[in-house]
Scaffold this motif. Structure first.
Motif, PDB file in Angstrom:
ATOM      1  N   GLY A 170       0.541  -1.305   0.392  1.00 61.66           N
ATOM      2  CA  GLY A 170       0.030  -0.176   0.616  1.00 61.66           C
ATOM      3  C   GLY A 170       0.737   1.286   0.153  1.00 61.66           C
ATOM      4  N   ARG A 171       1.806   1.211   0.789  1.00 64.58           N
ATOM      5  CA  ARG A 171       3.123   2.172   0.767  1.00 64.58           C
ATOM      6  C   ARG A 171       3.680   2.594  -0.561  1.00 64.58           C
ATOM      7  NH1 ARG A 171       4.848   1.003   5.244  1.00 64.58           N
ATOM      8  NH2 ARG A 171       6.241  -0.137   4.857  1.00 64.58           N
ATOM      9  N   SER A 172       4.020   1.359  -1.162  1.00 61.55           N
ATOM     10  CA  SER A 172       4.919   1.845  -3.155  1.00 61.55           C
ATOM     11  C   SER A 172       3.160   2.318  -3.521  1.00 61.55           C
ATOM     12  CB  SER A 172       5.198   0.414  -3.096  1.00 61.55           C
ATOM     13  OG  SER A 172       5.262   0.807  -4.443  1.00 61.55           O
ATOM     14  N   SER A 205       6.082   7.553   5.100  1.00 56.60           N
ATOM     15  CA  SER A 205       7.619   8.302   5.283  1.00 56.60           C
ATOM     16  C   SER A 205       7.827   7.144   6.169  1.00 56.60           C
ATOM     17  CB  SER A 205       7.359   9.287   6.620  1.00 56.60           C
ATOM     18  OG  SER A 205       7.046   8.939   7.902  1.00 56.60           O
ATOM     19  N   HIS A 206       7.727   5.863   6.332  1.00 55.94           N
ATOM     20  CA  HIS A 206       8.331   5.359   6.852  1.00 55.94           C
ATOM     21  C   HIS A 206       9.643   4.260   6.219  1.00 55.94           C
ATOM     22  CE1 HIS A 206       7.514   5.598  11.315  1.00 55.94           C
ATOM     23  NE2 HIS A 206       6.149   5.343  10.776  1.00 55.94           N
ATOM     24  N   LEU A 255       8.126  15.329  11.046  1.00 56.41           N
ATOM     25  CA  LEU A 255       9.414  16.490  10.796  1.00 56.41           C
ATOM     26  C   LEU A 255      10.565  16.240  11.233  1.00 56.41           C
ATOM     27  CD1 LEU A 255       7.622  20.084  10.922  1.00 56.41           C
ATOM     28  CD2 LEU A 255       8.443  18.954   9.402  1.00 56.41           C
ATOM     29  N   THR A 256      10.016  15.252  11.930  1.00 54.66           N
ATOM     30  CA  THR A 256      11.856  14.937  12.601  1.00 54.66           C
ATOM     31  C   THR A 256      12.203  14.048  11.758  1.00 54.66           C
ATOM     32  OG1 THR A 256      11.236  15.730  15.252  1.00 54.66           O
ATOM     33  CG2 THR A 256      12.682  13.514  14.864  1.00 54.66           C
ATOM     34  N   GLU A 257      11.040  12.769  11.228  1.00 55.40           N
ATOM     35  CA  GLU A 257      11.388  12.035  10.784  1.00 55.40           C
ATOM     36  C   GLU A 257      11.840  12.277   8.997  1.00 55.40           C
ATOM     37  OE1 GLU A 257      11.680   7.558   9.675  1.00 55.40           O
ATOM     38  OE2 GLU A 257      11.433   8.600  11.630  1.00 55.40           O
ATOM     39  N   MET A 258      11.304  13.909   8.916  1.00 52.96           N
ATOM     40  CA  MET A 258      11.937  13.771   7.657  1.00 52.96           C
ATOM     41  C   MET A 258      12.967  14.716   7.525  1.00 52.96           C
ATOM     42  SD  MET A 258       8.448  15.684   5.971  1.00 52.96           S
ATOM     43  CE  MET A 258       8.696  16.861   4.593  1.00 52.96           C
ATOM     44  N   HIS A 307      11.673   1.824  10.386  1.00 56.04           N
ATOM     45  CA  HIS A 307      10.409   0.824  11.531  1.00 56.04           C
ATOM     46  C   HIS A 307       9.682  -0.075  10.054  1.00 56.04           C
ATOM     47  CE1 HIS A 307      12.549   2.307  14.852  1.00 56.04           C
ATOM     48  NE2 HIS A 307      13.002   3.477  13.718  1.00 56.04           N
ATOM     49  N   THR A 308       8.617  -0.052  11.353  1.00 55.71           N
ATOM     50  CA  THR A 308       7.029  -0.482  10.403  1.00 55.71           C
ATOM     51  C   THR A 308       6.397   0.866  10.758  1.00 55.71           C
ATOM     52  OG1 THR A 308       6.576  -2.024  12.007  1.00 55.71           O
ATOM     53  CG2 THR A 308       7.726  -2.964   9.948  1.00 55.71           C
ATOM     54  N   ALA A 309       5.302   0.883   9.512  1.00 56.56           N
ATOM     55  CA  ALA A 309       4.537   1.428   9.698  1.00 56.56           C
ATOM     56  C   ALA A 309       3.733   1.203  11.048  1.00 56.56           C
ATOM     57  CB  ALA A 309       2.896   1.778   9.049  1.00 56.56           C
TER      58      ALA A 309
END
Length: 528
Positions: free
Chosen positions: A406-408, A445-446, A483-486, A521-523
């Protein structure tokens, strides 16, 4: 020794060359281990060779499968999807389609399984308890808004009671207009022709009265069938205590046959009665195992508008039960629910179709099935832009974004730009929609360096920064984490600068997208 070694080498060589031609596991009968000739879905949702299932049912035996479950063979329905897959596999591998198995060999296999099962029953009680105690139930944490339907800490457990629709006291936003009952249940319809003063008395119907009801349901006279389903609908609507006692195998069988009636009043009231019966948790699994799902799917595909309302409502109600989710997906409910979500005339049908899809996509296998539907992601993203359907569709998208497929697919469909655009729109007044937009972005984003580029193109940082300052408490928290993840960790190399300057060996675009050196990480591992 040399002869034996040579013989073993020949076997090993043969297998290594033929492994690519072995059929996938899902095309093999769990009982015989052979490619299926006539695959059928049984009441509990698994697929078997028809003859294997029939022999097990005749012997009164339910084998223990690899996952520890025991199938229910009370109902068998042809699995045309698996049969078509087997035909395609045989064609691509130049293999003849399998012949029907021999009855004697199947009976011999089942008798062996019965003998083995009896030996397994000899396990001592305390050993069985130890085995049960180590069953894995990993907690799956979701990232949706607090205002969504229900509280889900562990998706392996769900409750269909209205008590589950609880908003945590620490975050009291306005709840979404979701319920654990189908919308068609709360509305009267043109086919419900009994007046209020004709409501049955408060005393429970006796056995004689129940027998009369069954006689009319089984009658060949349409007028009597109509009277029976109208009375059954009234009883199950006004007297909740009767729903469990009336949900018997023979009554369900009679109602199931009337769902296929060509008379609209009979069909609509039979469906409405089923919705009422499905509201009680003890009835949900029983109804699915009685073979109703294929009939509900057929009604969704070609029934009248009111019949489709009840069919969608019944599927939503049945999907609340964890044990039903996979079976409903296997029996083909996802495509017609998607079609109803987009094309149904009735608002109630679209509403309940969305909620049914939401609950069904809590299961990994259904998420993958829905993602593989042609244009499913693009359709859901388009619906998410509509204020009338955004709240429900975003919940489905959050579920889909939690799996790799789904993410892809969502990244390919420009979901980042779509979601950021929704957050940028000033007319988005619902805080729950904002929360779920941010939650979907976070799930996307994961483990994806590709997401950063897409988010930068969509200018997501400035939008999320505004939400971090002025959004609700939960929206601010999610925006901050995103934002931290990005931005990545402080000690992480600046890959953008390295790529622009051409520094570094082997840092091509492919490696940039994979995300070198990141802790992926996984979602479902993140808690909000």
């Amino acid at each position: 020794m040399g002869g034996n070694g040579k013989h073993r080498w020949k076997i090993s060589f043969y297998r290594s060359n033929s492994s690519s031609r072995l059929p996938p596991k899902e095309l093999l009968c769990p009982i015989s281990g052979s490619l299926m000739s006539d695959p059928v879905v049984v009441s509990s949702g698994q697929t078997f060779e028809r003859l294997s299932a029939q022999v097990c049912r005749d012997f009164g035996f339910s084998p223990k499968l690899e996952d520890g479950s025991r199938p229910d063979f009370s109902t068998m329905i042809s699995n045309l999807a698996i049969k078509s897959t087997i035909q395609n596999w045989c064609h691509h591998n130049n293999t003849e389609y399998p012949q029907a198995p021999d009855l004697f060999s199947v009976e011999k296999t089942v008798r062996t399984l019965i003998a083995d099962d009896r030996e397994d029953q000899g396990i001592r009680v305390f050993e069985r308890e130890l085995l049960n105690g180590v069953a894995e139930r990993p907690p799956i944490m979701y990232t949706h808004a607090a205002t969504e339907l229900g509280r889900r800490v562990d998706h392996f457990y769900s409750s269909s009671s209205e008590d589950s629709v609880v908003i945590p006291s620490a975050s009291p936003p306005t709840p979404l207009p979701f319920a654990t009952r189908p919308s068609c249940y709360s509305s009267s319809s043109s086919s419900e022709v009994i007046a209020e003063d004709e409501t049955p008395n408060s005393s429970s119907p006796g056995r004689e009265e129940e027998e009369q009801l069954m006689m009319k349901l089984r009658s060949s006279e349409v007028i009597e069938q109509e009277e029976a389903v109208i009375l059954l609908r009234k009883l199950t609507r006004t007297k909740e205590e009767l729903r469990v006692s009336l949900c018997t195998p023979r009554l369900l069988s009679a109602v199931r046959s009337l769902i296929d009636s060509r008379y609209s009043t009979v069909q609509q009231n039979a469906l409405a009665s089923l919705v009422n019966l499905s509201l009680e948790k003890p009835n949900k699994v029983k109804i699915v195992r009685s073979g109703f799902v294929p009939h509900l799917v057929d009604v969704l595909k070609g029934g009248s508008s009111e019949s489709q309302e009840h069919a969608a409502g019944a599927l939503f109600s049945l999907a609340l039960e964890e044990d039903n989710k996979m079976a409903i997906g296997v029996l083909g409910a996802l495509p017609p629910l998607m079609h109803a979500l987009v094309r149904a005339e009735s608002v109630r049908t679209r509403h309940d179709s969305a909620l049914a899809l939401y609950h069904l996509t809590l299961v990994e296998s259904n998420r993958v099935k829905l993602v593989k539907q042609p244009n499913a992601i693009a359709t859901l993203l388009a619906l998410a832009k509509s204020p009338a359907s955004a709240s429900r569709v975003l919940l489905i998208l959050c579920n889909l974004a939690s799996c790799n497929e789904g993410r892809s697919a969502m990244l390919d469909a420009n979901a980042v730009e779509c979601l950021v655009g929704m957050l940028r729109r000033s007319e988005l007044e619902s805080e729950s929609i904002r929360e779920n937009c941010v939650a979907a972005l976070y799930a996307l984003s994961h483990g994806s360096m590709r997401f950063r580029g897409l988010a930068r193109e969509a200018k997501a940082v400035e939008v999320l920064g505004e939400i971090e300052k002025n959004g609700s408490e939960r929206a601010r928290e999610k925006a901050k984490r995103l934002l931290t993840e990005m931005r990545g960790r402080e000690d992480e190399p600046n890959w953008d600068s390295l790529l622009e300057s051409g520094a570094g060996v082997g840092l091509g675009p492919t490696r940039y997208r994979v995300g070198v050196g990141r802790n992926v990480h996984t979602a479902n591992s993140t808690t909000f």
